[in-house]
Design a protein around this motif. Structure first.
Motif, PDB file in Angstrom:
ATOM      1  N   ASP A 188      -1.062  57.090-103.279  1.00 31.24           N
ATOM      2  CA  ASP A 188      -0.627  58.065-102.289  1.00 31.24           C
ATOM      3  C   ASP A 188      -1.057  57.685-100.876  1.00 31.24           C
ATOM      4  O   ASP A 188      -0.513  58.216 -99.896  1.00 31.24           O
ATOM      5  CB  ASP A 188      -1.193  59.451-102.616  1.00 31.24           C
ATOM      6  N   LEU A 189      -2.051  56.795-100.771  1.00 30.36           N
ATOM      7  CA  LEU A 189      -2.603  56.433 -99.464  1.00 30.36           C
ATOM      8  C   LEU A 189      -2.284  55.000 -99.074  1.00 30.36           C
ATOM      9  O   LEU A 189      -2.899  54.445 -98.153  1.00 30.36           O
ATOM     10  CB  LEU A 189      -4.126  56.647 -99.475  1.00 30.36           C
ATOM     11  N   LYS A 190      -1.323  54.391 -99.749  1.00 32.55           N
ATOM     12  CA  LYS A 190      -0.987  52.987 -99.482  1.00 32.55           C
ATOM     13  C   LYS A 190      -0.489  52.791 -98.061  1.00 32.55           C
ATOM     14  O   LYS A 190      -0.889  51.854 -97.370  1.00 32.55           O
ATOM     15  CB  LYS A 190       0.099  52.506-100.450  1.00 32.55           C
ATOM     16  N   ASP A 191       0.430  53.663 -97.639  1.00 39.12           N
ATOM     17  CA  ASP A 191       1.060  53.492 -96.338  1.00 39.12           C
ATOM     18  C   ASP A 191       1.624  54.836 -95.879  1.00 39.12           C
ATOM     19  O   ASP A 191       1.448  55.868 -96.540  1.00 39.12           O
ATOM     20  CB  ASP A 191       2.166  52.425 -96.405  1.00 39.12           C
ATOM     21  N   ARG A 192       2.295  54.806 -94.749  1.00 41.37           N
ATOM     22  CA  ARG A 192       2.828  56.038 -94.163  1.00 41.37           C
ATOM     23  C   ARG A 192       3.785  56.740 -95.118  1.00 41.37           C
ATOM     24  O   ARG A 192       3.691  57.965 -95.313  1.00 41.37           O
ATOM     25  CB  ARG A 192       3.536  55.708 -92.849  1.00 41.37           C
ATOM     26  N   ASN A 193       4.710  56.006 -95.708  1.00 44.74           N
ATOM     27  CA  ASN A 193       5.709  56.624 -96.578  1.00 44.74           C
ATOM     28  C   ASN A 193       5.090  57.260 -97.817  1.00 44.74           C
ATOM     29  O   ASN A 193       5.489  58.350 -98.239  1.00 44.74           O
ATOM     30  CB  ASN A 193       6.763  55.591 -96.982  1.00 44.74           C
ATOM     31  N   SER A 194       4.129  56.573 -98.422  1.00 43.66           N
ATOM     32  CA  SER A 194       3.484  57.137 -99.614  1.00 43.66           C
ATOM     33  C   SER A 194       2.669  58.382 -99.251  1.00 43.66           C
ATOM     34  O   SER A 194       2.612  59.346-100.024  1.00 43.66           O
ATOM     35  CB  SER A 194       2.601  56.089-100.290  1.00 43.66           C
ATOM     36  N   PHE A 195       2.059  58.366 -98.064  1.00 43.95           N
ATOM     37  CA  PHE A 195       1.289  59.522 -97.605  1.00 43.95           C
ATOM     38  C   PHE A 195       2.225  60.710 -97.361  1.00 43.95           C
ATOM     39  O   PHE A 195       1.907  61.854 -97.734  1.00 43.95           O
ATOM     40  CB  PHE A 195       0.528  59.161 -96.332  1.00 43.95           C
ATOM     41  N   ILE A 196       3.382  60.465 -96.772  1.00 38.83           N
ATOM     42  CA  ILE A 196       4.372  61.530 -96.562  1.00 38.83           C
ATOM     43  C   ILE A 196       4.835  62.091 -97.903  1.00 38.83           C
ATOM     44  O   ILE A 196       4.996  63.309 -98.056  1.00 38.83           O
ATOM     45  CB  ILE A 196       5.560  61.006 -95.739  1.00 38.83           C
ATOM     46  N   SER A 197       5.043  61.218 -98.884  1.00 37.08           N
ATOM     47  CA  SER A 197       5.442  61.686-100.215  1.00 37.08           C
ATOM     48  C   SER A 197       4.392  62.618-100.797  1.00 37.08           C
ATOM     49  O   SER A 197       4.723  63.657-101.397  1.00 37.08           O
ATOM     50  CB  SER A 197       5.667  60.495-101.156  1.00 37.08           C
ATOM     51  N   TRP A 198       3.117  62.253-100.611  1.00 36.22           N
ATOM     52  CA  TRP A 198       2.038  63.119-101.114  1.00 36.22           C
ATOM     53  C   TRP A 198       2.031  64.460-100.382  1.00 36.22           C
ATOM     54  O   TRP A 198       1.896  65.518-101.009  1.00 36.22           O
ATOM     55  CB  TRP A 198       0.685  62.424-100.960  1.00 36.22           C
ATOM     56  N   LEU A 199       2.190  64.444 -99.070  1.00 32.60           N
ATOM     57  CA  LEU A 199       2.235  65.688 -98.301  1.00 32.60           C
ATOM     58  C   LEU A 199       3.389  66.575 -98.781  1.00 32.60           C
ATOM     59  O   LEU A 199       3.233  67.795 -98.908  1.00 32.60           O
ATOM     60  CB  LEU A 199       2.394  65.384 -96.813  1.00 32.60           C
ATOM     61  N   ASN A 200       4.524  65.968 -99.068  1.00 35.67           N
ATOM     62  CA  ASN A 200       5.675  66.730 -99.562  1.00 35.67           C
ATOM     63  C   ASN A 200       5.412  67.306-100.950  1.00 35.67           C
ATOM     64  O   ASN A 200       5.881  68.405-101.283  1.00 35.67           O
ATOM     65  CB  ASN A 200       6.921  65.853 -99.579  1.00 35.67           C
ATOM     66  N   ILE A 201       4.674  66.552-101.778  1.00 35.17           N
ATOM     67  CA  ILE A 201       4.293  67.053-103.099  1.00 35.17           C
ATOM     68  C   ILE A 201       3.440  68.310-102.950  1.00 35.17           C
ATOM     69  O   ILE A 201       3.642  69.306-103.659  1.00 35.17           O
ATOM     70  CB  ILE A 201       3.556  65.962-103.907  1.00 35.17           C
ATOM     71  N   ILE A 202       2.488  68.294-102.033  1.00 34.06           N
ATOM     72  CA  ILE A 202       1.637  69.461-101.821  1.00 34.06           C
ATOM     73  C   ILE A 202       2.459  70.638-101.300  1.00 34.06           C
ATOM     74  O   ILE A 202       2.243  71.787-101.700  1.00 34.06           O
ATOM     75  CB  ILE A 202       0.481  69.128-100.865  1.00 34.06           C
ATOM     76  N   ASP A 203       3.409  70.374-100.412  1.00 35.08           N
ATOM     77  CA  ASP A 203       4.300  71.441 -99.952  1.00 35.08           C
ATOM     78  C   ASP A 203       5.020  72.092-101.137  1.00 35.08           C
ATOM     79  O   ASP A 203       5.096  73.317-101.242  1.00 35.08           O
ATOM     80  CB  ASP A 203       5.356  70.877 -98.995  1.00 35.08           C
ATOM     81  N   THR A 204       5.557  71.245-102.019  1.00 34.11           N
ATOM     82  CA  THR A 204       6.293  71.752-103.182  1.00 34.11           C
ATOM     83  C   THR A 204       5.375  72.536-104.099  1.00 34.11           C
ATOM     84  O   THR A 204       5.741  73.607-104.609  1.00 34.11           O
ATOM     85  CB  THR A 204       6.942  70.585-103.947  1.00 34.11           C
TER      86      THR A 204
END
Length: 376
Positions: free
Chosen positions: A348-364
């Motif tokens: 989840d912390l590899k790069d910007r895109n993976s971090f955004i994916s994690w943030l979106n998961i938390i939103d969901t």
């Protein structure tokens, strides 16, 4: 579901060995935010969502149920249905008041069927800022209870509902919760109902009810019955056998993943789900690291301090997780899956895109488990 922490910050989170250390996790997050300052507000919102789960507790509200579901998580392999219930309403009120004073922020109401004891839910509603009720949907829950209501769904049609649950359930639940912002239909996808994924999503959209997904995960008791070629009974093992069970194969998981992802796009106002989470949960193999006893070591639905699990005698009990008989090696249940995303993993912390994916998961996650009008 639990953050499994003693505070509100990443530094205080208990991180399993497959993740970065708490310090390294915090450092990596800080680095990503420095490089992508536009994500700061999104990250702060994620922290607020996680904070709602800082001290969770599970409460069995009722030992009765009006259904007999195939492989029921409560009655099959469990023992708490024999617990002698506390019946005095004042005792429940006092108990919830004590739990509120203990600092419980998120209350999960389970049991057999909580809707059969709504006076207890009303008592709890006076005390906890956030709550989540698991129900079969056949009995409408009082409008004065301001919590998220997860309505279990197993089939799209009456015939399959009767076969799997002993009664026609889904259509009744849709009518009970049509247009109710508290309700979200929780469709447990199994080998037996993959073909109805699109139909269920459309029916929910037509009734103005949100939908999310759970993935069928067998209990140890159920697997033992299959392995031992046990005969069917009249209760919770009516349909299954070695050649015919709801257990998903790898091919089934792939097909289910694609169909669930399709519904996210086709019904954006109805389906509350995440493609990134879905892809992870439908990947073959165990979703968790297992110890020598086959118990998940990095599932955040484990009952560890500060999380507690109470039965209807109002006593806390030692329990592996909120569904103690589930087989950890094949568990894809939504409670453990989503809660284990509270802490960002290495991926989840590899790069910007993976971090955004994690943030979106938390939103969901927040949309699935939290009802925004709850008292806070």
């Amino acid at each position: 579901m639990s953050v499994n922490n003693h505070g509100d910050t990443l530094e205080n989170l208990i991180i399993p060995n497959s993740f970065l250390t708490p310090r390294k996790t915090a450092e990596r997050v800080i680095t990503l935010l420095k490089e992508n300052s536009e994500l700061t507000a999104h990250y702060n919102n994620a922290k607020n969502i996680v904070r709602a789960f800082r001290k969770p507790a599970f409460y069995e509200i009722e030992t009765r149920c009006n259904l007999k579901c195939e492989g029921c998580y409560y009655f099959e392999g469990g023992e708490t249905q024999t617990t002698k219930q506390v019946t005095r309403e004042e005792d429940w009120k006092d108990f919830f008041k004590q739990e509120s004073a203990r600092g419980v922020s998120m209350a999960y109401f389970v049991g057999a069927e909580p809707a059969l004891a709504q006076h207890r839910l009303l008592a709890a509603a006076e005390q906890f800022p956030w709550g989540n009720i698991g129900t079969n949907g056949t009995i409408k829950i009082d409008r004065d209870i301001p919590y998220r209501i997860g309505v279990s769904v197993w089939a799209s049609n009456d015939a399959d509902d009767i076969k799997l649950r002993g009664a026609s359930v889904f259509r009744k639940a849709l009518n009970n919760y049509k247009g109710d912002p508290r309700a979200i239909m929780l469709f447990t996808v199994s080998k037996w109902n993959i073909s109805s994924i699109l139909e269920v999503a459309k029916m929910c959209a037509d009734h103005g009810v949100e939908l999310t997904y759970n993935i069928y995960s067998p209990t140890k008791t159920f697997l033992e019955k299959i392995d031992n070629h046990e005969s069917n009974d009249k209760y919770f093992f009516r349909q299954s056998n070695t050649d015919h069970s709801p257990i998903l194969s790898n091919d089934d998981l792939s097909r289910a993943r694609d169909l669930m992802n399709d519904t996210i796009e086709l019904f954006p106002g109805t389906v509350i789900y995440s493609k990134a989470y879905n892809d992870f949960m439908c990947t073959p193999g165990s979703r968790y690291d297992l110890d020598e006893n086959g118990i998940a070591t990095n599932c955040h639905s484990r009952i560890v301090d500060p999380m507690r699990y109470y039965t209807t005698d109002l006593q806390s009990i030692p329990s592996k997780c909120c569904t103690p008989d589930v087989d950890c090696s094949s568990c894809r249940m939504y409670s453990g899956g989503w809660s284990s995303k509270f802490v960002p993993s290495v991926n989840d912390l590899k790069d910007r895109n993976s971090f955004i994916s994690w943030l979106n998961i938390i939103d969901t996650l927040g949309k699935i488990f939290l009802y925004k009008n709850a008292l806070r």
